[in-house]
Design a protein around this motif. Structure first.
Motif, mmCIF file in Angstrom:
data_model
loop_
_atom_site.group_PDB
_atom_site.id
_atom_site.type_symbol
_atom_site.label_atom_id
_atom_site.label_comp_id
_atom_site.label_asym_id
_atom_site.label_seq_id
_atom_site.Cartn_x
_atom_site.Cartn_y
_atom_site.Cartn_z
ATOM 1 N N TYR A 137 12.752 -24.410 -22.109
ATOM 2 C CA TYR A 137 13.154 -24.701 -23.948
ATOM 3 C C TYR A 137 11.608 -23.600 -24.074
ATOM 4 C CZ TYR A 137 14.275 -28.804 -22.420
ATOM 5 O OH TYR A 137 15.341 -30.160 -22.081
ATOM 6 N N GLY A 138 11.964 -22.009 -24.042
ATOM 7 C CA GLY A 138 11.103 -21.520 -25.076
ATOM 8 C C GLY A 138 10.110 -20.810 -24.321
ATOM 9 N N ASP A 139 9.244 -21.930 -25.564
ATOM 10 C CA ASP A 139 7.533 -21.067 -24.667
ATOM 11 C C ASP A 139 7.447 -22.430 -22.932
ATOM 12 O OD1 ASP A 139 6.872 -19.277 -25.797
ATOM 13 O OD2 ASP A 139 6.763 -20.432 -27.740
ATOM 14 N N ALA A 140 8.093 -23.134 -22.793
ATOM 15 C CA ALA A 140 7.692 -23.991 -21.700
ATOM 16 C C ALA A 140 9.128 -23.491 -20.796
ATOM 17 C CB ALA A 140 7.720 -25.165 -22.129
ATOM 18 N N VAL A 141 9.456 -23.494 -19.622
ATOM 19 C CA VAL A 141 10.433 -23.376 -18.602
ATOM 20 C C VAL A 141 10.375 -24.384 -17.847
ATOM 21 C CG1 VAL A 141 11.694 -21.677 -17.565
ATOM 22 C CG2 VAL A 141 10.731 -20.917 -19.789
ATOM 23 N N ILE A 142 11.420 -24.491 -17.323
ATOM 24 C CA ILE A 142 11.569 -25.834 -15.896
ATOM 25 C C ILE A 142 12.167 -26.163 -14.668
ATOM 26 C CG2 ILE A 142 11.362 -28.018 -15.096
ATOM 27 C CD1 ILE A 142 11.175 -28.874 -18.923
#
Length: 92
Positions: free
Chosen positions: A82-87
């Motif tokens: 998610y760009g600035d959040a990676v899961i």
């Protein structure tokens, strides 16, 4: 939706779906490509699929779509970027 909100929502959903080893890492200033990593594990392919689909749908309902997805249920590793959040979701 801010990156920290995306990461926290993913943590909450993973917890609701009984994922294991849930970690939220703030890598702001350390990583050049993201600010937050969410890492968790599932006990089976079915649980991994449920966690993945639940996170994806909840964020989609908020108007947030992933930039990129990698891996697969059968590989034991899934990634939602998610760009600035990676899961990251890992199998046993």
């Amino acid at each position: 939706m801010e990156a920290i909100d995306i990461a926290r929502k993913a943590v909450d959903i993973a917890s609701d779906k009984q994922a294991g080893d849930i970690v939220l890492l703030d890598v702001t200033g350390i990583s050049s490509f993201t600010d937050y990593f969410v890492i968790c594990t599932g006990e089976s392919q079915r649980q991994l699929r449920t966690i993945l689909e639940s996170i994806r749908q909840a964020l989609k309902d908020e108007g947030v779509l992933p930039h990129h997805e990698e891996g697969g249920i059968d590989t034991g590793w899934l990634l939602l970027d998610y760009g600035d959040a990676v899961i990251h979701l890992f199998g046993p």
